[in-house]
Design a protein around this motif. Structure first.
Motif, PDB file in Angstrom:
ATOM      1  N   VAL A 102      33.122  43.303  26.241  1.00 50.47           N
ATOM      2  CA  VAL A 102      34.557  43.199  26.547  1.00 50.47           C
ATOM      3  C   VAL A 102      35.372  43.392  25.270  1.00 50.47           C
ATOM      4  N   ILE A 103      34.941  42.749  24.191  1.00 55.55           N
ATOM      5  CA  ILE A 103      35.626  42.862  22.903  1.00 55.55           C
ATOM      6  C   ILE A 103      35.276  44.177  22.220  1.00 55.55           C
ATOM      7  N   ASN A 104      34.000  44.505  22.198  1.00 51.96           N
ATOM      8  CA  ASN A 104      33.564  45.695  21.456  1.00 51.96           C
ATOM      9  C   ASN A 104      34.169  46.981  22.008  1.00 51.96           C
ATOM     10  N   ASN A 105      34.343  47.056  23.318  1.00 51.75           N
ATOM     11  CA  ASN A 105      34.972  48.243  23.908  1.00 51.75           C
ATOM     12  C   ASN A 105      36.435  48.358  23.486  1.00 51.75           C
ATOM     13  N   LEU A 106      37.116  47.205  23.398  1.00 55.29           N
ATOM     14  CA  LEU A 106      38.512  47.204  22.957  1.00 55.29           C
ATOM     15  C   LEU A 106      38.623  47.615  21.492  1.00 55.29           C
ATOM     16  N   LYS A 111      42.025  48.749  19.360  1.00 51.49           N
ATOM     17  CA  LYS A 111      42.893  47.599  19.658  1.00 51.49           C
ATOM     18  C   LYS A 111      42.601  46.422  18.721  1.00 51.49           C
ATOM     19  N   SER A 112      43.629  45.646  18.440  1.00 48.75           N
ATOM     20  CA  SER A 112      43.470  44.342  17.804  1.00 48.75           C
ATOM     21  C   SER A 112      43.602  43.279  18.890  1.00 48.75           C
ATOM     22  N   ILE A 113      43.012  42.106  18.639  1.00 48.30           N
ATOM     23  CA  ILE A 113      42.803  41.146  19.727  1.00 48.30           C
ATOM     24  C   ILE A 113      43.177  39.728  19.308  1.00 48.30           C
ATOM     25  N   ALA A 114      43.832  39.010  20.214  1.00 49.89           N
ATOM     26  CA  ALA A 114      44.038  37.568  20.071  1.00 49.89           C
ATOM     27  C   ALA A 114      42.959  36.885  20.899  1.00 49.89           C
ATOM     28  N   LEU A 133      30.062  40.791  17.585  1.00 51.68           N
ATOM     29  CA  LEU A 133      31.286  41.557  17.801  1.00 51.68           C
ATOM     30  C   LEU A 133      31.527  42.543  16.667  1.00 51.68           C
ATOM     31  N   GLN A 134      32.105  43.660  17.009  1.00 45.40           N
ATOM     32  CA  GLN A 134      32.436  44.678  16.020  1.00 45.40           C
ATOM     33  C   GLN A 134      33.828  44.407  15.439  1.00 45.40           C
ATOM     34  N   GLY A 135      34.083  44.968  14.261  1.00 40.77           N
ATOM     35  CA  GLY A 135      35.407  44.846  13.653  1.00 40.77           C
ATOM     36  C   GLY A 135      35.587  43.568  12.854  1.00 40.77           C
ATOM     37  N   ASN A 136      36.744  43.446  12.235  1.00 40.41           N
ATOM     38  CA  ASN A 136      37.076  42.258  11.443  1.00 40.41           C
ATOM     39  C   ASN A 136      37.440  41.099  12.362  1.00 40.41           C
ATOM     40  N   PHE A 160      28.742  34.128   8.202  1.00 39.01           N
ATOM     41  CA  PHE A 160      28.319  35.189   9.106  1.00 39.01           C
ATOM     42  C   PHE A 160      29.350  36.316   9.209  1.00 39.01           C
ATOM     43  N   GLY A 161      30.452  36.170   8.452  1.00 35.24           N
ATOM     44  CA  GLY A 161      31.405  37.270   8.422  1.00 35.24           C
ATOM     45  C   GLY A 161      32.824  36.954   8.860  1.00 35.24           C
ATOM     46  N   ILE A 162      33.090  35.713   9.284  1.00 38.84           N
ATOM     47  CA  ILE A 162      34.471  35.333   9.612  1.00 38.84           C
ATOM     48  C   ILE A 162      35.330  35.434   8.345  1.00 38.84           C
TER      49      ILE A 162
END
Length: 306
Positions: A102-106, A111-114, A133-136, A160-162
């Motif tokens: 759901v997140i990775n497709n966005l 897209k950026s996400i809240a 999850l992908q992205g920052n 872990f990357g946060i």
């Protein structure tokens, strides 16, 4: 003094974090007994909250939820300690993600996400989000008074990357990313009670009229963030499954506080499924009788501006 406190306590925390989960849960059982039957930390607050949220339930049912909450609460405390040394393999074994696509497709769509959520089940282990999850991925944190614990805790939560923002600098950091066209997913826990002076909106939560956090909706509209709810459920002791629930891909098309209302309804529905996992020890309903006081404050503030 800060260093002395850190030097005396952190080695113990680290040693505890290295213990297998089964031993930590034995310790948790001991803490539960002392807390629930002896010290009764916030027991009255929990029962008061449950009486307000579930007036239709019997005292026996509410006491069972309260007992289940305190068992989970002490487990969460030990799981938070485990977070200091838990490995990628172990955290993904205990904290699974049901539908990260759901997140990775966005993210793939640019897209950026809240990522909105509540203090439910185990939110501490969501620091493993970058593993699936992908992205920052950005998370806000409250700065601690002890700089040694501050550095250590931040390092643990970011391992872990946060990417961490100080809570007071979240909007500034998001604006900077927006200006540079840097994509990101932002973790925004939105279920606690705001200060009356910072309240913009009231609505019902479990049938009770209370002030509502609207920051996530404001930021979503300002930076055109897709709004996705994430909720963890407990599968069994020490094992959780997190699900992502899309609220809207087009925040600017929603008028008023419609996004906030959708988040509230979803949160209430999720809490009802496992009520013992919600953080009933904070005073979520403390401002329930203060809407008139809030209105007076707003009128006085407007007069002062004039």
């Amino acid at each position: 003094m800060h260093f002395l406190v850190f030097a005396l306590t952190y080695p113990l925390i680290w040693l505890l974090s290295k213990l297998p989960m089964r031993f930590l849960y034995v310790i948790s059982d001991g803490f539960f007994f002392l807390n629930y039957y002896v010290f009764k930390y916030r027991k009255k607050v929990v029962l008061d909250n449950l009486n307000l949220a579930f007036p239709e339930k019997s005292n026996e049912e509410k006491n069972a939820i309260a007992k289940g909450f305190f068992k989970h609460f002490t487990d969460l405390f030990m799981e938070s300690i485990k977070a200091f040394s838990i490995s990628e393999k172990e955290v993904l074994k205990h904290y699974k993600y049901k539908n990260p696509e759901v997140i990775n497709n966005l993210v793939k769509e640019g897209k950026s996400i809240a990522l909105v959520g509540a203090h439910q089940a185990n939110w501490e282990w969501s620091f493993s989000l970058p593993l699936v999850l992908q992205g920052n991925i950005y998370g806000a944190y409250t700065k601690l008074g002890n700089k040694y614990f501050e550095k250590t805790l931040r390092s643990s939560r970011e391992k872990f990357g946060i990417l961490g923002f100080k809570t007071s600098e979240t909007v500034k950091g998001m604006q900077k990313n927006f200006n540079k066209k840097i994509q990101g997913s932002y973790i925004l826990l939105s279920d606690q009670s705001p200060q009356l002076t910072k309240t913009h909106y009231w609505n019902t939560f479990f049938g009770i009229n209370v002030p509502i956090h609207t920051g996530a909706e404001m930021l979503a509209k300002k930076f055109d963030l897709v709004v996705v709810n994430y909720v963890a459920k407990k599968v069994k002791r020490g094992y959780y499954e997190t699900e992502f629930q899309l609220i809207t891909e087009e925040p600017k098309l929603h008028e008023g506080y419609e996004i906030t209302d959708k988040y509230l309804a979803l949160t209430e529905k999720n809490i009802n499924k496992q009520p013992e996992l919600y953080l009933w020890s904070h005073k979520r309903f403390k401002h329930r009788d203060k809407i008139e006081e809030w209105k007076e404050m707003r009128v006085a503030k407007q007069k002062t501006k004039k």
